[in-house]
Write a protein that holds these residues in place. Sequence first.
Motif, PDB file in Angstrom:
ATOM      1  N   ILE A  62       0.859  -1.171   0.000  1.00 60.45           N
ATOM      2  CA  ILE A  62       0.000   0.000   0.000  1.00 60.45           C
ATOM      3  C   ILE A  62       0.906   1.235   0.000  1.00 60.45           C
ATOM      4  N   ILE A  63       0.502   2.276  -0.721  1.00 61.05           N
ATOM      5  CA  ILE A  63       1.259   3.527  -0.674  1.00 61.05           C
ATOM      6  C   ILE A  63       0.462   4.477   0.209  1.00 61.05           C
ATOM      7  N   ASP A  64       1.043   4.892   1.319  1.00 66.01           N
ATOM      8  CA  ASP A  64       0.254   5.763   2.203  1.00 66.01           C
ATOM      9  C   ASP A  64       0.483   7.237   1.874  1.00 66.01           C
ATOM     10  N   ASP A  65      -0.149   8.135   2.608  1.00 66.94           N
ATOM     11  CA  ASP A  65      -0.143   9.538   2.177  1.00 66.94           C
ATOM     12  C   ASP A  65       1.130  10.288   2.540  1.00 66.94           C
ATOM     13  N   THR A  66       2.153   9.562   3.019  1.00 68.37           N
ATOM     14  CA  THR A  66       3.432  10.250   3.221  1.00 68.37           C
ATOM     15  C   THR A  66       4.220  10.309   1.914  1.00 68.37           C
TER      16      THR A  66
ATOM     17  N   ALA B 186       2.791  14.174  -6.691  1.00 70.63           N
ATOM     18  CA  ALA B 186       1.447  13.792  -6.255  1.00 70.63           C
ATOM     19  C   ALA B 186       1.519  12.395  -5.655  1.00 70.63           C
ATOM     20  N   ILE B 187       0.613  12.097  -4.754  1.00 64.56           N
ATOM     21  CA  ILE B 187       0.615  10.768  -4.134  1.00 64.56           C
ATOM     22  C   ILE B 187       0.311   9.699  -5.179  1.00 64.56           C
ATOM     23  N   HIS B 188       1.152   8.655  -5.191  1.00 64.20           N
ATOM     24  CA  HIS B 188       1.000   7.632  -6.214  1.00 64.20           C
ATOM     25  C   HIS B 188      -0.029   6.593  -5.813  1.00 64.20           C
ATOM     26  N   LYS B 189      -0.526   5.877  -6.813  1.00 68.46           N
ATOM     27  CA  LYS B 189      -1.499   4.823  -6.535  1.00 68.46           C
ATOM     28  C   LYS B 189      -0.994   3.493  -7.096  1.00 68.46           C
ATOM     29  N   LEU B 190      -1.348   2.439  -6.353  1.00 70.74           N
ATOM     30  CA  LEU B 190      -0.872   1.111  -6.739  1.00 70.74           C
ATOM     31  C   LEU B 190      -2.067   0.241  -7.121  1.00 70.74           C
ATOM     32  N   ASP B 191      -2.010  -0.343  -8.306  1.00 75.90           N
ATOM     33  CA  ASP B 191      -3.092  -1.208  -8.773  1.00 75.90           C
ATOM     34  C   ASP B 191      -2.752  -2.659  -8.424  1.00 75.90           C
ATOM     35  N   MET B 192      -3.386  -3.174  -7.366  1.00 74.08           N
ATOM     36  CA  MET B 192      -3.030  -4.515  -6.886  1.00 74.08           C
ATOM     37  C   MET B 192      -3.383  -5.618  -7.881  1.00 74.08           C
TER      38      MET B 192
END
Lengths: 602, 153
Positions: A542-546, A568-574
Amino acid sequence: MFERMQLLVCGGESCEQKQIGAIKDALLVELKKHDCENEIAITQSSCFGLCEKGAIVGVFPDEVYYQCKTKSEIVMIVEKHIKNNQIVEELRIKDPILHKRLKEHSNFHVFNKQNRIVLRNCGIINPLSIEEYIARDGYFALAKALKEYTSEEVIEIVKKSKLRGRGGGGFPTGLKWEYAKNSQSDIKYVVCNADEGDPGAFMDRAVLEGDPHSILEAMAICGYAIGAQQGYIYVRAEYPVAVERLERAIEDAKNLNLLGDNLFGTDFSFEIELRLGSGAFVCGEETALIASIEGFRGMPKLKPPFPAESGLWGKPTNVNNVETFANIPVIILKGADWFNTIGTEKSSGTKVFALGGKIKNTGLIEIPMGTTLRDVVFDIGGGIPNRKKIKAIQTGGPSGGCIIEKDLDTPIDFDTLTDLGSMMGSGGMIVMDEDNCMVDVARFYLEFTVEESCGKCTPCREGTKRMYDILNKISEGKGTLEDIDHLEVLASMVAETSLCGLGQTAPNPVLSTLKHFRDEYLAHVNDHYCPAGVCRELTNYIIDDTCVGCTKCATNCPVGAIIGWPKAIHKLDMSLCIRCGACKQACPVGSIKTVKGGEAHV
Amino acid sequence: MQIIDVLKKYPASQTSLLEILLEIDRLKDNHYISKEEVHMISEYLGVRTSHVYSVLTFYTLLSTEPRGKHIIQVCKDIPCYVNDAFDVRKTLEKMLNMSVGQTSRDGLFTLEETACIGCCDEAPAMLIDLEPYTNLTRDKIERILASYREVTL
């Protein structure tokens, strides 16, 4: 021709890779420039034990060690130190822990708590020169034993020294010699077990490569004590340098009649031959080793009869490990009482450990028995890198177990380690931090034993395989609580019923991880979660908001599962993630975390 | 050197068997012991061929199948495993386009795994023809392989 100065160039593997050859050449060129190549000897020594620093040149007799990287630095050393006797302070190696340049090599923090008996000559003499070994009192112990003591007295000294077998078992060496001596036979053998195979242990290699003559001398002393005239060194073919140096050492010793007939004018004769091991771990077991020398498959035999009664070709045979032998000449020279002042009451002397894994200063250390594990890890080893927390120390390789943080203040000796559920083993010490999964570690060691089991007895052949299958099941998240029970039952069965030490100790890694890290096993079984994030099937990221939006994770992801713009905060597609962990490693701020299944789908 | 010359170097007794097998294996470019050689050895030493095979197949350094000119052995033991950030074995498999146990099509490399090779302080490590290479990185492996290819060309 005698030289006024000697330059020692580290020939350990680590330094050799840092192009020590080029450094040697450059030194020679510089010396020639100043017309002093005949006054200075350049010697390639074995490892100095400061591998972290690399490419080290020692200047003797001044005992100054330099760390050089460039040609200009070499020019400086030759011009200032060798020509004008000025020490080049700025190039002296720094203490890796105190971060200061120290005057005396022995003041090095790394060496402070150490006591080098076994490694006394490693890195100090040229292992290819018998003269240098003799100059350091080499073969004096053999002379003393032959001239001043009867064979009974030699055994009495070794017994009084309380030296215990350094190969792992810790059996009193003097007693072993006495058994071999008391066996009646006209032919007897001395065998040196140099089939070092424990994962993470390489002290025997260091002694064989750095001080081969000490082993030859000790074997001859043993031969005199038990009444043998022939010795064999069983050394792994995977150690080609050790093989080469031993061959050379045997030849040199023969030429000076330090091996051969009528040694030192007495009627005692002793010969040594090499035998090569060919990649079978079980051959480290003494009966298997003997079978291998005889030209059979290296399979162990039932004991008794012990080799001391019926060993090589049915004759009484004394088998000792390299490190055990390396202690012998010093004990004979300095006496049993001196040896007893070092170490603890039940385990005298020192032990060489190979520090490895997640630790700042890796390498060989020799410490008096009774030193605490905490001193070893944090003082000598410099602690855990990257500000991680220590989780466990694995000692004894595939036969040993894990020691956890709360036991770190235990003084190390044969008995305390056994009490902690581990064992001394041959001296591998692998430090693990929070990123290591203990189920995975146990699985790893079992994989090793499954492969190295010789297949002769059923408990070891089948039992280790079944345990391995169960561990695999658990690390894939398919395990049940029953599996853990099965694992425990199997483990004790294999330990009790196996033929040799390999099988008897194979369950130790499982038992000790189950004892200390049961919660990790339960997390794998109940929550389908690997807390350390090692078991792939059970790891969700998980990528958290830090997240600082540096894009490093996205660039490193091999399947493009991470999307995001700079800053920008990145997102991970599991659904795309293959759980390789490359993103977690790449993240500079630790924003990528592992979580239990289900919560991860961001 | 001929096989018969190797045999003659050793006394004709069973204790020489392992040494003979190792030397023949090293002598040959394709690093294996053939059926014919097994027969020659058994005749010379006066032991059964089944005995020669039993020893030959027990030790991991020996092979009954032809192998590549250079044998790469990747250490799979725990210190290398713990310190292996990029998976040496997979990297090699990718670079050589084959998996462990196979020989490359040009006959240059065979990829194998080995138990601890005593280079734990400089993990991860591998051996090529028993020559150790330590502190491996991706670039370093690439350079090492290239140097072996160059020499052969």
